[in-house]
Write an enzyme that holds these catalytic residues in place. Structure first.
Site, PDB file in Angstrom:
ATOM      1  CE1 TYR A   1      -2.181  -6.401   4.181  1.00 36.60           C
ATOM      2  CE2 TYR A   1      -3.102  -6.334   1.965  1.00 36.60           C
ATOM      3  CZ  TYR A   1      -3.222  -6.113   3.327  1.00 36.60           C
ATOM      4  OH  TYR A   1      -4.398  -5.606   3.822  1.00 36.60           O
TER       5      TYR A   1
ATOM      6  CG  HIS B   1      -7.987  -7.599   0.631  1.00 32.55           C
ATOM      7  ND1 HIS B   1      -6.881  -8.213   1.184  1.00 32.55           N
ATOM      8  CD2 HIS B   1      -8.001  -6.338   1.137  1.00 32.55           C
ATOM      9  CE1 HIS B   1      -6.267  -7.363   1.985  1.00 32.55           C
ATOM     10  NE2 HIS B   1      -6.929  -6.206   1.981  1.00 32.55           N
TER      11      HIS B   1
ATOM     12  NE  ARG C   1      -6.782  -9.629   5.598  1.00 26.84           N
ATOM     13  CZ  ARG C   1      -7.870  -9.090   5.062  1.00 26.84           C
ATOM     14  NH1 ARG C   1      -7.914  -7.816   4.808  1.00 26.84           N
ATOM     15  NH2 ARG C   1      -8.910  -9.838   4.762  1.00 26.84           N
TER      16      ARG C   1
ATOM     17  CG  HIS D   1      -9.643  -2.385   1.744  1.00 29.95           C
ATOM     18  ND1 HIS D   1      -9.974  -2.829   2.996  1.00 29.95           N
ATOM     19  CD2 HIS D   1      -8.357  -2.765   1.543  1.00 29.95           C
ATOM     20  CE1 HIS D   1      -8.934  -3.438   3.534  1.00 29.95           C
ATOM     21  NE2 HIS D   1      -7.936  -3.414   2.667  1.00 29.95           N
TER      22      HIS D   1
ATOM     23  CE1 TYR E   1      -4.363  -1.357   0.911  1.00 22.72           C
ATOM     24  CE2 TYR E   1      -2.937  -3.074   1.775  1.00 22.72           C
ATOM     25  CZ  TYR E   1      -4.180  -2.652   1.361  1.00 22.72           C
ATOM     26  OH  TYR E   1      -5.237  -3.511   1.395  1.00 22.72           O
TER      27      TYR E   1
HETATM   28 FE   LIG Z   1      -6.120  -4.470   2.852  1.00 17.65          FE
END
Ligand SMILES: [Fe+2]
Length: 194
Positions: free
Chosen positions: A118, A129, A126, A131, A78
């Site tokens: 990640y 995905h 995780r 969000h 991110y």
């Molecule tokens: Fe996330």
């Protein structure tokens, strides 16, 4: 006795399950409203044409809803100051935060890339995905969209906490008539009233 028309009006679609906001909601960062997160296709990774409709539980489209998405890039990073997955590079061409408004048929569309999984904590990953935060007239829904066959789907506590995880798992297909290798996927989101 209910006739067919009455039955149609009372259709109840299952509400899209909520998911946590997560720690990487963009901070000091303006979402692109162009619909394109890829910098004109320059971002690294598999291009993903992501579209769908926002619907009320009675099946009616929700027009004018604000749809925000944010996500990791194709390396699982991110662009957020608190993401310590520093082994995965930031992609300067990728804008992982976007916003749009649904049209009269409740439709939204983005051009993005497939995010990678990640590490969320030592030994805990995780699955890939995206969000979503959907804000309509009467309600807001925060959720996450996942990918069929995604590594870590079976062990992810957030995905598996969903009442209907099948409603959050999508299955991208080759995007006809787009860049070679691009994929397309549909993700409809059902609110209660809209
Ligand atoms: Fe996330």
């Amino acid at each position: 006795m209910a006739d067919a028309a009455t039955a149609e009006r009372t259709t109840t679609l299952p509400r899209t399950p909520p998911q946590i906001l997560g720690p990487f909601y963009p901070f000091m960062h303006t979402p692109t409203d162009s619909g394109d997160l890829t910098g004109g296709g320059k971002a690294k990774g598999t291009i993903l044409y992501l579209s769908g409709r926002i619907l009320a539980a009675d099946g009616q489209p929700v027009a004018g809803a604000k749809v925000e998405i944010w996500q990791a890039n194709a390396a699982g990073r991110y662009a957020h100051p608190n993401d310590d997955n520093v082994g995965a590079p930031i992609d300067e061409k990728f804008n992982g935060f976007a916003v749009t408004t649904t049209d009269g048929q409740g439709r939204y569309a983005f051009k993005t890339v497939r995010p990678a999984a990640y590490p969320a904590a030592p030994g805990r990953w995780r699955p890939a995905h995206i969000h979503f935060s959907v804000t309509a007239k009467y309600e807001q829904l925060v959720t996450q969209m996942y990918f069929k066959g995604g590594e870590y789907n079976e062990t992810d506590s957030w995905l598996n906490s969903a009442s209907r995880k099948d409603l959050l798992i999508t299955d991208p297909k080759p995007a006809d008539g787009k860049e070679p290798g691009a994929q397309a996927v549909t993700f409809d989101i059902v609110l209660t009233r809209g």
